[in-house]
Motif scaffolding. Structure first.
Motif, PDB file in Angstrom:
ATOM      1  N   PHE A  91      -1.372 -41.557  26.760  1.00  0.00           N
ATOM      2  CA  PHE A  91      -0.054 -41.019  27.081  1.00  0.00           C
ATOM      3  C   PHE A  91       0.873 -41.372  25.933  1.00  0.00           C
ATOM      4  O   PHE A  91       0.471 -42.066  24.990  1.00  0.00           O
ATOM      5  CB  PHE A  91       0.479 -41.618  28.382  1.00  0.00           C
ATOM      6  CG  PHE A  91       0.507 -43.127  28.366  1.00  0.00           C
ATOM      7  CD1 PHE A  91       1.561 -43.816  27.769  1.00  0.00           C
ATOM      8  CD2 PHE A  91      -0.534 -43.872  28.914  1.00  0.00           C
ATOM      9  CE1 PHE A  91       1.583 -45.197  27.722  1.00  0.00           C
ATOM     10  CE2 PHE A  91      -0.519 -45.251  28.869  1.00  0.00           C
ATOM     11  CZ  PHE A  91       0.536 -45.917  28.269  1.00  0.00           C
ATOM     12  N   SER A  92       2.100 -40.924  26.003  1.00  0.00           N
ATOM     13  CA  SER A  92       3.125 -41.309  25.022  1.00  0.00           C
ATOM     14  C   SER A  92       4.342 -41.831  25.763  1.00  0.00           C
ATOM     15  O   SER A  92       4.733 -41.272  26.796  1.00  0.00           O
ATOM     16  CB  SER A  92       3.533 -40.106  24.159  1.00  0.00           C
ATOM     17  OG  SER A  92       2.448 -39.651  23.376  1.00  0.00           O
ATOM     18  N   TYR A  93       4.934 -42.882  25.249  1.00  0.00           N
ATOM     19  CA  TYR A  93       6.166 -43.380  25.841  1.00  0.00           C
ATOM     20  C   TYR A  93       7.280 -42.361  25.593  1.00  0.00           C
ATOM     21  O   TYR A  93       7.327 -41.713  24.549  1.00  0.00           O
ATOM     22  CB  TYR A  93       6.533 -44.747  25.271  1.00  0.00           C
ATOM     23  CG  TYR A  93       5.587 -45.833  25.730  1.00  0.00           C
ATOM     24  CD1 TYR A  93       5.677 -46.341  27.017  1.00  0.00           C
ATOM     25  CD2 TYR A  93       4.575 -46.314  24.895  1.00  0.00           C
ATOM     26  CE1 TYR A  93       4.792 -47.324  27.453  1.00  0.00           C
ATOM     27  CE2 TYR A  93       3.688 -47.288  25.329  1.00  0.00           C
ATOM     28  CZ  TYR A  93       3.802 -47.785  26.620  1.00  0.00           C
ATOM     29  OH  TYR A  93       2.919 -48.735  27.061  1.00  0.00           O
ATOM     30  N   TRP A 102      12.132 -46.670  19.303  1.00  0.00           N
ATOM     31  CA  TRP A 102      12.713 -46.079  18.098  1.00  0.00           C
ATOM     32  C   TRP A 102      13.925 -46.862  17.597  1.00  0.00           C
ATOM     33  O   TRP A 102      14.446 -46.605  16.517  1.00  0.00           O
ATOM     34  CB  TRP A 102      13.118 -44.625  18.352  1.00  0.00           C
ATOM     35  CG  TRP A 102      11.969 -43.665  18.369  1.00  0.00           C
ATOM     36  CD1 TRP A 102      11.503 -42.934  19.426  1.00  0.00           C
ATOM     37  CD2 TRP A 102      11.132 -43.306  17.259  1.00  0.00           C
ATOM     38  NE1 TRP A 102      10.429 -42.159  19.060  1.00  0.00           N
ATOM     39  CE2 TRP A 102      10.183 -42.367  17.732  1.00  0.00           C
ATOM     40  CE3 TRP A 102      11.091 -43.690  15.920  1.00  0.00           C
ATOM     41  CZ2 TRP A 102       9.205 -41.816  16.899  1.00  0.00           C
ATOM     42  CZ3 TRP A 102      10.112 -43.141  15.095  1.00  0.00           C
ATOM     43  CH2 TRP A 102       9.187 -42.214  15.587  1.00  0.00           C
ATOM     44  N   GLY A 103      14.431 -47.810  18.396  1.00  0.00           N
ATOM     45  CA  GLY A 103      15.587 -48.600  17.974  1.00  0.00           C
ATOM     46  C   GLY A 103      16.921 -47.976  18.300  1.00  0.00           C
ATOM     47  O   GLY A 103      17.949 -48.375  17.741  1.00  0.00           O
ATOM     48  N   VAL A 115       6.752 -42.353  30.638  1.00  0.00           N
ATOM     49  CA  VAL A 115       5.677 -41.817  29.807  1.00  0.00           C
ATOM     50  C   VAL A 115       5.511 -40.324  30.063  1.00  0.00           C
ATOM     51  O   VAL A 115       5.883 -39.814  31.128  1.00  0.00           O
ATOM     52  CB  VAL A 115       4.329 -42.535  30.078  1.00  0.00           C
ATOM     53  CG1 VAL A 115       4.440 -44.032  29.858  1.00  0.00           C
ATOM     54  CG2 VAL A 115       3.818 -42.242  31.481  1.00  0.00           C
ATOM     55  N   VAL A 116       4.962 -39.628  29.077  1.00  0.00           N
ATOM     56  CA  VAL A 116       4.500 -38.255  29.254  1.00  0.00           C
ATOM     57  C   VAL A 116       3.024 -38.236  28.892  1.00  0.00           C
ATOM     58  O   VAL A 116       2.570 -39.010  28.027  1.00  0.00           O
ATOM     59  CB  VAL A 116       5.278 -37.242  28.381  1.00  0.00           C
ATOM     60  CG1 VAL A 116       6.729 -37.171  28.804  1.00  0.00           C
ATOM     61  CG2 VAL A 116       5.165 -37.585  26.905  1.00  0.00           C
ATOM     62  N   PRO A 147       2.279 -44.945  20.783  1.00  0.00           N
ATOM     63  CA  PRO A 147       2.547 -43.505  20.832  1.00  0.00           C
ATOM     64  C   PRO A 147       3.859 -43.216  21.565  1.00  0.00           C
ATOM     65  O   PRO A 147       4.093 -43.729  22.659  1.00  0.00           O
ATOM     66  CB  PRO A 147       1.339 -42.952  21.605  1.00  0.00           C
ATOM     67  CG  PRO A 147       0.876 -44.102  22.458  1.00  0.00           C
ATOM     68  CD  PRO A 147       1.143 -45.337  21.651  1.00  0.00           C
ATOM     69  N   CYS A 148       4.707 -42.405  20.946  1.00  0.00           N
ATOM     70  CA  CYS A 148       6.019 -42.080  21.517  1.00  0.00           C
ATOM     71  C   CYS A 148       6.296 -40.592  21.359  1.00  0.00           C
ATOM     72  O   CYS A 148       5.741 -39.936  20.476  1.00  0.00           O
ATOM     73  CB  CYS A 148       7.136 -42.834  20.797  1.00  0.00           C
ATOM     74  SG  CYS A 148       7.192 -44.585  21.125  1.00  0.00           S
ATOM     75  N   THR A 149       7.175 -40.088  22.183  1.00  0.00           N
ATOM     76  CA  THR A 149       7.709 -38.763  21.913  1.00  0.00           C
ATOM     77  C   THR A 149       8.547 -38.838  20.632  1.00  0.00           C
ATOM     78  O   THR A 149       9.052 -39.903  20.268  1.00  0.00           O
ATOM     79  CB  THR A 149       8.583 -38.264  23.077  1.00  0.00           C
ATOM     80  OG1 THR A 149       9.532 -39.283  23.433  1.00  0.00           O
ATOM     81  CG2 THR A 149       7.738 -37.925  24.302  1.00  0.00           C
ATOM     82  N   SER A 150       8.667 -37.717  19.932  1.00  0.00           N
ATOM     83  CA  SER A 150       9.429 -37.685  18.681  1.00  0.00           C
ATOM     84  C   SER A 150      10.873 -38.105  18.943  1.00  0.00           C
ATOM     85  O   SER A 150      11.353 -38.052  20.091  1.00  0.00           O
ATOM     86  CB  SER A 150       9.400 -36.280  18.093  1.00  0.00           C
ATOM     87  OG  SER A 150      10.129 -35.388  18.923  1.00  0.00           O
TER      88      SER A 150
END
Length: 324
Positions: A91-93, A102-103, A115-116, A147-150
Motif C-alpha cells: 500500500f502507500s501512505y 513529506w515534512g 493508506v491507499v 511508499p507514499c502518495t505523491s
C-alpha cells in the motif's frame, strides 16, 4: 538499566531504526512479563500493539516539533510491524500520514494511519486505527524510505478531509517548501474530481499562497481575508540604510506592516536569542524609516476584531504621520 542494544539483531531498513517489535524483544531475552517493566523504567515507549521505540534521551524542541516526531514514530512503527511480520508494504501512505512523511506542517488532532492500495481487501487486513482506500491509479513516490502518495496527491487528500484552517496550513507549507506548485495541485484536483470533498479542496487550492512562511502566517492571512480591510502584500521587501528587510504583511501606500510573532517556520530553524535580537534591530530600523509596525501573536489570532482594531489604529496613525 542500560539502553537496549539492537545492533546484533541484524540489518534493518532505515525507517526501522530505533524501533523494536515484541518478537525482537523476545530475542533479546525479554518475555511478555518483563516488557511492562521496560516501559515503566522509561527504556522503551509503546507506540502501538507489538511495537516500541527506544526512549528519547531528552525532550527538546517546540510542541509542534515533538508532535511531528511522535506522529512519524507511529507511522514508522506501523510500517515496521507490517514488514517484520511478513505482511509487507503493499500500500502507500496517504493523507495526513503521507503529509507527515513529506515534512508538511500538520495542525490537526487526526492520528489515524491513512493508506491507499491498488486492490480491495478484507476489513481485517489492517488494524482498527488504519483508514484505507482503494485507489489503483494513485501516483506514488517514496518518502523517508516508505511508499507514499505523491506530494500533490497528498495535499489534495488532506484538503478533502481536513477543516479549512489546517487544510490551508498543509497546502501552504507544501507550496513554501517547493513540494508542489499550483499546476501540480490543479492536476491532482482534476484526478480527484469524483471524490468526496473535492470542492473544498479546489477552493483552498485557489486561495493558497506560496509566500506564507509559517502556520501562524497562514492563519493570519485567513484572518485578514475575513476582515473588512484592504488586502495586504505578503513578504514585501524594504531597503533601509542598505539592508533588505521582508515584511510578513504590508500596506506599502500607508507604510504599515503586520508581523506575526511565532516560533515555527515552514522552512528554517526555531529562532535563537541572536535571531530575536536582530529582529528587534530590524524593527527599530523600519520604525526610524517611517513604518508603523503592528505585531500579533498566537493569542491574537483567536480574536479577529482585536486585529482589525489594531490595524485600523495603525492606519490612522500612519495617515497622521503623512499629513504632518
Amino acid at each position: 538499566m542500560k539502553p537496549l542494544d539492537l545492533s546484533h539483531l541484524g540489518p534493518r531498513p532505515h525507517f526501522a531504526e530505533g524501533l523494536c517489535t515484541s518478537r525482537e524483544l523476545a530475542l533479546l531475552g525479554f518475555d511478555d512479563r518483563s516488557v511492562p517493566d521496560l516501559v515503566a523504567d522509561g527504556i522503551i515507549v509503546r507506540l502501538r500493539r507489538g511495537c516500541y521505540s527506544l526512549a528519547p534521551a531528552h525532550d527538546d524542541g517546540s510542541v509542534a516539533e515533538r508532535e511531528r516526531s511522535e506522529r512519524l514514530l507511529r507511522i514508522r512503527a506501523h510500517a515496521w510491524l507490517r514488514v517484520s511480520s511478513g505482511a509487507g508494504l503493499n500500500f502507500s501512505y496517504s493523507g495526513v500520514s503521507a503529509a507527515a512523511l513529506w515534512g508538511m506542517s500538520l495542525w490537526t488532532p487526526e492520528r489515524r494511519i491513512h493508506v491507499v492500495q491498488p486492490f480491495k481487501s478484507s476489513p481485517k487486513d489492517h488494524a482498527s486505527d488504519v483508514v484505507k482506500a482503494f485507489r489503483p491509479e494513485a501516483p506514488t513516490e517514496p518518502a523517508q524510505g516508505l511508499p507514499c502518495t505523491s506530494p500533490s496527491e497528498t495535499v489534495i487528500d488532506c484538503l478533502r478531509i481536513l477543516p479549512r484552517e489546517p487544510a490551508m496550513i498543509v497546502c501552504e507549507s507544501a507550496l513554501a517548501q517547493g513540494l508542489v506548485d499550483q499546476s501540480s495541485l490543479l492536476e491532482a484536483v482534476h484526478r480527484a474530481r469524483y471524490r468526496r470533498g473535492v470542492a473544498a479542496a479546489r477552493a483552498v487550492t485557489a486561495l493558497a499562497s506560496r509566500l506564507s512562511e509559517s502556520p501562524g502566517e497562514t492563519r493570519t492571512l485567513l484572518v485578514l481575508r475575513s476582515l473588512p480591510l484592504p488586502a495586504p502584500t505578503q513578504q514585501f521587501e524594504v531597503v533601509v540604510d542598505g539592508h533588505l528587510y521582508r515584511l510578513d504583511f504590508a500596506w506599502p501606500d500607508l507604510r504599515v506592516a503586520l508581523e506575526f510573532d511565532g516560533l515555527v517556520k515552514y522552512i528554517g530553524d526555531t529562532p535563537t536569542s541572536a535571531v530575536l535580537r536582530r529582529e528587534r534591530e530590524r524593527e527599530n530600523a523600519l520604525v526610524d524609516d517611517g513604518w508603523v509596525i503592528v505585531r500579533i501573536t498566537w493569542a491574537d489570532l483567536s480574536h479577529p476584531r482585536r486585529i482589525q482594531a489594531m490595524l485600523e489604529r495603525a492606519f490612522e496613525r500612519a495617515r497622521r504621520y503623512r499629513a504632518a
